[in-house]
Design an enzyme around this catalytic site. Structure first.
Site, PDB file in Angstrom:
ATOM      1  N   ASP A  96      42.862  34.890  37.673  1.00  8.80           N
ATOM      2  CA  ASP A  96      43.101  35.866  38.846  1.00  8.80           C
ATOM      3  C   ASP A  96      44.483  35.467  39.640  1.00  8.80           C
ATOM      4  O   ASP A  96      44.624  34.754  40.597  1.00  8.80           O
ATOM      5  CB  ASP A  96      41.895  35.756  39.839  1.00  8.80           C
ATOM      6  CG  ASP A  96      40.731  36.215  39.287  1.00  8.80           C
ATOM      7  OD1 ASP A  96      40.845  36.832  38.053  1.00  8.80           O
ATOM      8  OD2 ASP A  96      39.827  35.929  39.659  1.00  8.80           O
TER       9      ASP A  96
ATOM     10  N   ARG B 110      38.247  33.418  30.077  1.00  7.28           N
ATOM     11  CA  ARG B 110      38.834  33.030  31.066  1.00  7.28           C
ATOM     12  C   ARG B 110      38.904  31.418  30.906  1.00  7.28           C
ATOM     13  O   ARG B 110      39.620  30.918  31.220  1.00  7.28           O
ATOM     14  CB  ARG B 110      38.404  33.428  32.531  1.00  7.28           C
ATOM     15  CG  ARG B 110      39.549  32.854  33.640  1.00  7.28           C
ATOM     16  CD  ARG B 110      39.080  33.683  34.884  1.00  7.28           C
ATOM     17  NE  ARG B 110      37.884  33.188  35.394  1.00  7.28           N
ATOM     18  CZ  ARG B 110      37.225  33.539  36.721  1.00  7.28           C
ATOM     19  NH1 ARG B 110      37.788  34.478  37.339  1.00  7.28           N
ATOM     20  NH2 ARG B 110      36.131  32.930  37.020  1.00  7.28           N
TER      21      ARG B 110
ATOM     22  N   HIS C 173      45.969  44.476  34.625  1.00  5.80           N
ATOM     23  CA  HIS C 173      44.625  44.524  35.012  1.00  5.80           C
ATOM     24  C   HIS C 173      44.930  44.399  36.947  1.00  5.80           C
ATOM     25  O   HIS C 173      45.872  44.140  37.157  1.00  5.80           O
ATOM     26  CB  HIS C 173      43.714  43.475  34.573  1.00  5.80           C
ATOM     27  CG  HIS C 173      42.575  43.165  35.272  1.00  5.80           C
ATOM     28  ND1 HIS C 173      41.453  44.077  35.171  1.00  5.80           N
ATOM     29  CD2 HIS C 173      41.671  42.241  35.715  1.00  5.80           C
ATOM     30  CE1 HIS C 173      40.323  43.734  35.632  1.00  5.80           C
ATOM     31  NE2 HIS C 173      40.515  42.603  36.032  1.00  5.80           N
TER      32      HIS C 173
ATOM     33  N   ASP D 266      33.933  36.591  31.414  1.00  9.15           N
ATOM     34  CA  ASP D 266      34.708  36.001  32.615  1.00  9.15           C
ATOM     35  C   ASP D 266      33.781  35.369  33.053  1.00  9.15           C
ATOM     36  O   ASP D 266      32.548  34.859  32.547  1.00  9.15           O
ATOM     37  CB  ASP D 266      34.834  37.254  33.509  1.00  9.15           C
ATOM     38  CG  ASP D 266      35.967  36.995  34.561  1.00  9.15           C
ATOM     39  OD1 ASP D 266      36.476  35.924  34.674  1.00  9.15           O
ATOM     40  OD2 ASP D 266      35.956  37.853  35.473  1.00  9.15           O
TER      41      ASP D 266
ATOM     42  N   ASP E  81      36.384  28.078  39.033  1.00  5.32           N
ATOM     43  CA  ASP E  81      37.241  29.551  39.424  1.00  5.32           C
ATOM     44  C   ASP E  81      37.863  29.422  40.662  1.00  5.32           C
ATOM     45  O   ASP E  81      37.195  29.307  41.627  1.00  5.32           O
ATOM     46  CB  ASP E  81      35.812  30.269  39.213  1.00  5.32           C
ATOM     47  CG  ASP E  81      35.899  31.680  40.026  1.00  5.32           C
ATOM     48  OD1 ASP E  81      37.151  32.141  40.306  1.00  5.32           O
ATOM     49  OD2 ASP E  81      34.824  32.437  40.175  1.00  5.32           O
TER      50      ASP E  81
ATOM     51  N   ASP F 292      35.132  46.543  33.714  1.00  9.80           N
ATOM     52  CA  ASP F 292      34.926  45.549  34.547  1.00  9.80           C
ATOM     53  C   ASP F 292      33.277  45.620  35.084  1.00  9.80           C
ATOM     54  O   ASP F 292      32.769  46.493  34.710  1.00  9.80           O
ATOM     55  CB  ASP F 292      35.921  45.318  35.649  1.00  9.80           C
ATOM     56  CG  ASP F 292      36.056  43.925  36.290  1.00  9.80           C
ATOM     57  OD1 ASP F 292      34.924  43.180  36.053  1.00  9.80           O
ATOM     58  OD2 ASP F 292      37.118  43.445  36.684  1.00  9.80           O
TER      59      ASP F 292
END
Lengths: 924, 546
Positions: A597, A581, A655, A521, A263, A408
């Site tokens: 992201d 993701r 998004h 996610d 991440d 979300d």
């Protein structure tokens, strides 16, 4: 969504220094706007990476023991000796159907992790024919793929038609670190007595510390690595996920490409750092062939790439011009922290064949439900039920189609997934039903981390059943994520996955309805306070495997379990939709992937194309990037251009981050909103084409979004191209990605090929580069002459409402006045197509006859859709009449008009049902 | 059937793009002739095509031809609503979904007629209350006609609205009255204050003159007194210096010969300024340095109040507010907001500086050996007394002027606010309204500020300061914008949009944060009840355009 806690910048604040405060503020902003590289390891900070990278090429200590050779049908095995240590390994060559070879090198003594659940069961085997000579043998498959093994030093070459295509260990970098007992510190005398054949000890082998995190490494060093060379190739692709060019770069002066699901907060562009997903699969392409190489290992992996063309100095390149050209070659070096060596060679020889071969081994992509291919509207966060209702209504008010509204993390009760905030979402079923009343769907986020709270049913059940990942000393592993202190279910366990799947049933997931789908996610997994924002490598999974062994597979298992849950909740009737993701080899079987992201900048819009192409060629076709960019606020022009680009990318979702301004299409200036509406409507008009492309992908593994070279394999111009691409084999797309652009340069490949601007039907001939004028309205998209594209021209609020709408066929003729295309039809949501409720049509234009026939006679789907219009582009001469005939209809003439100027013929309302086979003959 | 189609095709004369065929022009001539006859024949009995409004009906009256409403093309009447889009402007398919920009008209008898995009025809969703949009064959969605119910409910709702509006209208009239009175009142008091200020200004000038008059003899006397004292001190100092010099000389003149040689100095290491252990001739010539001057404190310290303001670090406090708490919770190792500590340290440092400075200043006022200057003589004291009194009076007069100035400014500030064309928003000024949800109490103080404070306790956060009216041109007074609220960490200043509507009393009815740090309030007020309607006739009696 998402982002790690790295958003927080450390401030040391002194009031004495007012000006310093401003400075700190600026530094703070600078830190927030780029990845904090210190959070992530470089190769030199990863001891196994350093050890393997430091190896010198030369004579390999490994040799095959020819006396141990065993041959049985599809399997050739023999022992391999490390002459430096005396340790033996077991080498296996598996012959597979479809020009595929599997090479496995295992440790016969120590148990090592072998990736489960990725390779498809019951692969078709292929028999080896082996010819031995002294010190080598050649094993050949029926498909004319030969593996030549040279015993000392060990080297394998994969040949096709007598040419070496891939060499293994030709540089002698093979390294199979043997598991061993940890030595206690020795006295100098003992040191002297140490056997010479033991591998040397280096720092970091038995313990490694990164920042404040200690990795206990109870098994010591156990990395595996080897080199692969591709003689005759100058270009390699794949090994996603990296924010880098599509054609992979040499890593001689950088770190190797890294595969370790992470991440990464505000990732940087154009570097080899690891991102959210990993597919250890590389393709090499030249004008004669394409080949693929899968390194099936789920541990942290690094790949070094060098190339005798890319790494050559200008002087040497000049020399090449004078002398005979040297054969180009790409050399790669792969190494993983643990596991075994398990490699597949997909020998093509065409790109399509490689893709089919790869998908045969790792699984065909899912056929997504139709709504998933349409437009998705997301934001972190739509605040409450009124907010959702309002967004839903605004799409109708502005007559912009939309299929899915997303929620979300803020919709939950304190980040407890599969629960609802009882104030903001007090009537979740009513809300979903209201949205579904217009044919739309909803998606909620369900992350794998569980809030540590005994009152939270999921956490309690996971604890009670012992489903959680453990620390190296056996207690439940704990880490920080959105809810604060959290636990992580061990998704590598079948029982954990089954339990998880059950939680997604309509009874267990309170407030869910059949119209609710899922978003996974943070499944790398993201652990805010863990090393590199992920889980400790010495955390324990089932059967004593360490997180180190399974890391890159964790996210796929989360995805798999969630998909399973959706299937189960409808008793296997309905197709699933789950976005993930994190990903790994095989994620294509489960659903969609997005690039995480990203950021509202022109650079990020640009990089979306090479990133998506890299994931596409790695077998995962259903992919997209957040429209508009997740972080920061896009200027209106950027947002507009992003919609235009993403309308032609496989997964189409807008998004935005919690801190951004609202940016739904109707908030744009009116002229731009109109443009965005047109872009989204264009996507909807082309849904039959997209859906057919996804169907083809599900049958062949061939991606929907394709690199230019796939369709034009011998056109070297296209090999490094990443700013234009193809959808299927019909549409060439060159999105505008520059601020204030007034023209773009489009490369039209193909000698003797013609291309038509889809808006103006202006004709371009290949092979040529053309500068094309673009205003803000323009999306440069071109239909290849020789193709037929099905469209649905009627504007509906969402895809489901247009299921029975009539079709328009766009027939773009090639220079031989021919064209062909396919149309796939089914109910758009169920698994009924698997029992024959579908129609798959081949539509051709040839010899002045256009006809539609079922490719697959088993298809029994009854459609209400009819043929509304046929547009024939590039027709040289108008017919005098057009006669329609077909099953169950009497032969009759149809109306048409012909525009002499632009050579476009329009057949008005043939009205024939799309399910039947029909013929339209153009009379002279 | 089939043959006729082809024939019709050939007659598509107005398709500009179509390749014209030879017979066409002849047919056209004939048809134009026919058309003029048909025009006469057409009567009211022709039913409207589906989806056409009564207003547009005449364009669809012709029984044989239809001209696209944009005039671009003429088609057969049978091509109208035949589920194929022929006109660029979508006008040939009002009753089907075939055209991208088409409009379908629902009659909705019993309720309001409306247009829907024709793409919503036969899409399985009932959009018209008369069910007219869903008509397609078997399997079509069954819609029921509920226009009558809707109409009734709507009528009731509207009547209630009218009642409310009417009552609100009366209150509004009252507000207008109040507002106008208040305005007049303010104008009046402003006028009065300005007059008063004029008088006060004069008084102040006078007092200033008197003060100066009293101060000049005072100064002379004080200066004279000081001059005497300084002279005495000078004599005293001279004597002492002389004595000290003699003592020093004696000490350095080791051989008592009345001369000091470099050799003699060399014994005194205090002259070794370069620290080489020897006193050179150069060094011997240099006189010892003065003691270091008193360091002057930072300038702003002398300015009293101003420094207090500088110390108030407006923005940084924001980091502790509730929005950032989440993050602080997530990651306690990264976060260090040690500003409290710094503030303490800083205050201490300044206090010390200041104390030192005062001390030095006191020392300066004293004479040699710390003797005090003797008291002033009686005459001087008297002069000082007179001057003090004059100063006091001037101060008083000055204060009065300043007070008046402030009062004037306050009123001017209030009067500069746009309280509506008829001052109808005046009663809201200086009031505050609160709304409490699950977590926060929100506050709207019209024309001043908006804020929120956590229910659980904690400090108030400013969400905006009065900015301006921000409704659309035709309804400017329907929205208020409050800007420049407390800055969001790593983001913009907070701001609030207040949406106003007619209501019987002033009431904050909701508050939300649609995006980070941008708030939206809904506020009801009689000030916006602009219409009075006759309940019986439905006629508007009175209407105020805003």
């Amino acid at each position: 969504m998402a982002a790690s806690c790295a958003r927080k910048t450390t401030w040391t604040f002194s009031m004495m220094e007012g000006s310093l405060f401003i400075l700190y503020l600026l530094v703070g902003i600078a830190l927030v706007s780029a990845v904090d590289r210190n959070n992530f390891k470089t190769c030199s900070q990863s001891s196994f990476c350093k050890r393997n990278r430091d190896l010198d090429s030369g004579n390999s200590p490994y040799e095959a023991l020819m006396g141990t050779l065993l041959i049985s049908d599809d399997l050739v095995q023999l022992a391999v000796l490390n002459s430096a240590t005396g340790i033996r390994l077991q080498l296996e060559l598996h012959g597979l159907d479809q020009s595929t070879v599997r090479l496995r090198i295992k440790d016969p003594v120590n148990r090592r992790y072998e990736v489960p659940d990725v390779v498809q069961p019951n692969l078709q085997k292929s028999r080896w024919t082996v010819v031995q000579s002294s010190g080598s043998f050649e094993a050949t498959l029926a498909s004319d793929v030969t593996v030549r093994l040279t015993a000392k030093p060990l080297r394998l070459d994969v040949l096709q038609n007598g040419y070496i295509i891939i060499s293994v260990n030709s540089r002698g970098l093979m390294n199979y670190e043997q598991q061993r007992e940890k030595k206690s510190p020795k006295s100098p005398e003992e040191e002297g007595e140490e056997a010479v054949d033991e591998e040397p000890e280096e720092p970091g082998m038995w313990e490694e510390t990164f920042k404040t995190h200690k990795d206990s490494k109870p098994k010591g060093p156990e990395s595996v690595g080897v080199d692969f060379s591709f003689p005759g190739f100058a270009h390699v692709y794949g090994i996603p996920e990296h924010a880098d060019t599509f054609a992979l770069k040499t890593t001689v002066s950088t770190d190797p490409y890294r595969l370790y699901n992470l991440d990464v907060f505000e990732y940087e562009l154009y570097n080899p750092m690891a991102l959210y997903g990993s597919v250890p699969y590389m393709l090499a392409h030249n004008s004669e062939r394409t080949v693929g190489l899968l390194w099936l290992n789920a541990a942290e992996t690094w790949i070094d790439i060098s190339s005798n063309t890319a790494d050559k100095s200008m002087f040497n390149r000049m020399l090449d011009l004078v002398r005979d050209m040297e054969v180009p070659q790409v050399d790669t070096h792969w190494f993983s922290e643990s596991g075994i060596m398990d490699v597949f060679f997909f020998m093509g020889p065409t790109a399509e064949q490689v893709m089919y071969q790869y998908a045969t081994v790792t699984g065909m992509p899912q056929l997504p439900p139709l709504f998933a291919v349409a437009y998705h509207q997301s934001r972190w966060n739509y605040n409450d039920e009124d907010d959702v209702k309002n967004v839903d209504a605004k799409f109708d008010e502005h007559d912009i189609p939309c299929d899915v509204i997303w929620l979300d993390i803020e919709h939950t009760d304190g980040k407890r997934y599969m629960t609802w905030d009882s104030h903001k979402f007090s009537h979740p079923e009513d809300m979903q039903n209201q949205v579904a009343a217009k044919g739309r769907k909803m998606v909620t986020i369900v992350d794998p981390h569980l809030k540590k709270d005994s009152g939270f049913h999921l956490h309690k059940q996971a604890v009670d059943n012992g489903f959680l990942v453990k620390t190296h000393d056996g207690t439940d592993y704990e880490g920080w994520c959105w809810p604060g202190s959290s636990s992580y279910p061990d998704f590598t366990r079948t029982d954990t996955r089954n339990w998880w799947a059950e939680q997604l049933s309509l009874e267990n997931y309170k407030g869910s309805t059949p119209n609710l789908f899922t978003w996974n996610d943070m499944n790398e997994p993201s652990v805010f306070n863990g090393p590199e924002v992920t889980m400790h490598k010495d955390a324990k999974h089932q059967d004593g495997w360490e997180h180190r062994d399974v890391h890159n597979l964790y996210g796929l298992y989360v995805h798999m379990a969630t998909v399973d849950g959706q299937h189960k909740r409808s008793n296997g009737k309905e197709r699933s939709f789950v976005l993930s993701r994190a990903f790994f080899t095989g994620s294509q079987k489960y659903g969609a992937i997005w690039t995480g992201d990203n950021e509202a900048s022109w650079e990020h819009l640009k990089i979306s194309m090479p990133m998506l192409l890299s994931i596409s060629v790695a077998g995962i076709p259903f992919i997209g990037a957040d429209v508009g960019g997740f972080f920061k606020n896009p200027e209106p022009e950027l947002l507009t251009r992003w919609y235009q680009a993403a309308a032609f990318q496989p997964f189409f979702r807008a998004h935005a981050h919690l801190d951004t301004k609202r940016r739904e299409p109707w908030l744009l200036p009116p002229n731009m909103m109109d443009i965005v509406r047109t872009a989204i409507r264009t996507r909807y008009a082309l849904l039959p084409f997209w859906y057919t492309a996804f169907y083809k992908a599900s049958k062949t593994g061939i991606p929907v979004m394709r690199p230019m070279w796939q369709g034009f394999p011998d056109d070297e111009e296209t090999f490094a191209m990443e700013d234009q691409f193809m959808i299927g084999d019909s549409l060439l797309v060159k999105p505008v990605t520059d601020k204030g652009a007034t023209s773009v340069s489009v490369y039209f490949p193909g000698q003797d090929m013609v291309w038509y601007d889809v808006n103006t039907v202006q004709k371009y001939t290949g092979a040529s580069t053309q500068s094309v004028y673009v205003n803000l309205e323009k999306i440069p998209v071109y239909q290849r002459g020789g193709t037929i594209i099905p469209r649905k021209e009627r504007v509906r609020r969402c895809s489901a409402l247009g299921l029975d709408d009539p079709y328009t066929l766009i027939v773009a003729l090639d220079t031989k006045q021919q064209a062909s295309g396919q149309l796939y039809m089914d109910d758009g949501h169920s698994f009924d197509f698997q029992s024959g409720l579908y129609q798959y049509k081949q539509i051709t234009f040839q010899n002045n006859v256009i006809q539609s026939r079922s490719i697959d006679m088993n298809g029994r789907y009854q459609t209400k859709s009819w043929l509304e219009r046929v547009v024939v582009i590039g027709l040289e001469k108008s017919p005098s009449s057009i006669e329609l005939s077909g099953d169950f209809i009497s032969t009759h003439n149809v109306e048409f008009s012909f525009n002499e100027e632009n050579k476009v013929l329009v057949i008005r309302k043939p009205e024939v049902n799309m399910g039947i086979d029909w013929v339209m003959a153009f009379k002279k | 059937m089939m043959f006729r189609r082809v024939e019709r095709m050939a007659a598509c004369v107005s398709d500009m793009k179509a390749k014209k065929m030879s017979v066409k022009s002849l047919i056209t001539l004939v048809l134009i002739g026919l058309m003029s006859i048909i025009d006469v024949v057409v009567t009211e009995s022709v039913t409207r095509p589906r989806g056409v409004s009564l207003t547009n009906e005449p364009f669809y009256r012709d029984s044989q031809w239809f001209t696209c409403l944009d005039g671009s093309r003429q088609i057969f009447k049978s091509q109208v609503n035949d589920d194929y889009c022929d006109c660029m402007d979508s006008s040939d398919e009002p009753g089907t979904s075939a055209c991208p920009q088409g409009k379908f008209h629902c009659n909705n008898r019993g309720f309001k007629p409306k247009y829907i995009p024709s793409s919503r025809v036969n899409d399985g969703i009932c959009d018209c209350c008369d069910a007219s949009d869903e008509y397609k064959g078997p399997g079509a969605t069954q819609c029921s006609n509920n226009c009558r119910e809707l109409g009734r409910a709507d009528l009731e709702r509207r009547q209630q609205e009218i009642i409310l509006m009417n009552q609100g209208f009366d209150v509004r009239q009252e507000y207008i009255k109040q507002g106008i009175e208040k305005k007049a009142e303010r104008e009046e008091s402003l006028k009065k204050l300005r007059e008063e200020k004029e008088v006060a200004d004069q008084l102040k000038d006078e007092k200033e003159r008197l003060k100066q008059e009293a101060e000049s003899p005072e100064k002379e006397a004080k200066d004279a007194h000081k001059a005497v004292w300084d002279a005495q001190q000078a004599v005293l100092r001279e004597e002492r210096d002389k004595q000290r010099a003699n003592e020093a000389f004696d000490e350095l003149d080791a051989d008592r010969n009345g001369l000091i040689t470099p050799d003699e100095l060399a014994d005194h290491k205090e002259f070794d300024s370069d620290g080489d252990g020897e006193v050179s001739e150069e060094e011997a010539k240099v006189t010892p340095e003065d003691p270091s001057p008193v360091p002057s404190p930072p300038e702003d310290v002398n300015e009293g109040d101003a420094s207090e303001e500088d110390l108030d670090m407006g923005d940084h406090g924001d980091m502790n507010d509730e929005d950032e708490e989440d993050f602080a919770d997530e990651d306690d190792e990264d976060e260090e907001f040690d500003d409290d500590l710094d503030e303490g340290e800083l205050m201490e440092k300044y206090a010390k500086h200041r104390a030192d400075y005062e001390k030095k200043k006191e020392v300066k006022g004293k004479g040699e050996d710390g003797e005090e200057m003797p008291e002033y003589d009686e005459a001087t004291k008297k002069l000082i007394e007179v001057a003090d009194a004059a100063r006091e009076e001037f101060k008083e007069a000055e204060k009065q002027v300043n007070d008046l100035k402030k009062s004037i400014e306050d009123i001017e500030k209030l009067m500069n606010v746009d309280l509506g064309p008829q001052q109808e928003f005046e009663p809201l000024q200086k009031q505050c309204y609160e709304y409490t949800d699950r977590e926060y109490t929100y506050k709207l103080c019209p024309f001043d500020k908006t804020s929120q404070r956590p229910k659980a306790g904690g400090s108030e956060t400013q969400l905006g300061n009065w900015g301006q009216w921000e409704g659309p041109d035709e309804n400017k007074y329907s929205k208020m914008k409050y800007t420049r609220g407390r800055n969001c960490w790593n983001g913009p200043d907070r701001s609030t949009l207040v949406i106003l509507r007619c209501g019987l009393e002033n009431k904050l009815v909701s508050a939300s944060e649609p995006e980070r740090c941008t708030y939206e309030f809904q506020f009801e007020t009689p000030s916006l009840c602009t219409t009075k309607t006759d309940v019986e006739t439905g006629e508007i009696d009175s209407h105020d355009e805003l």
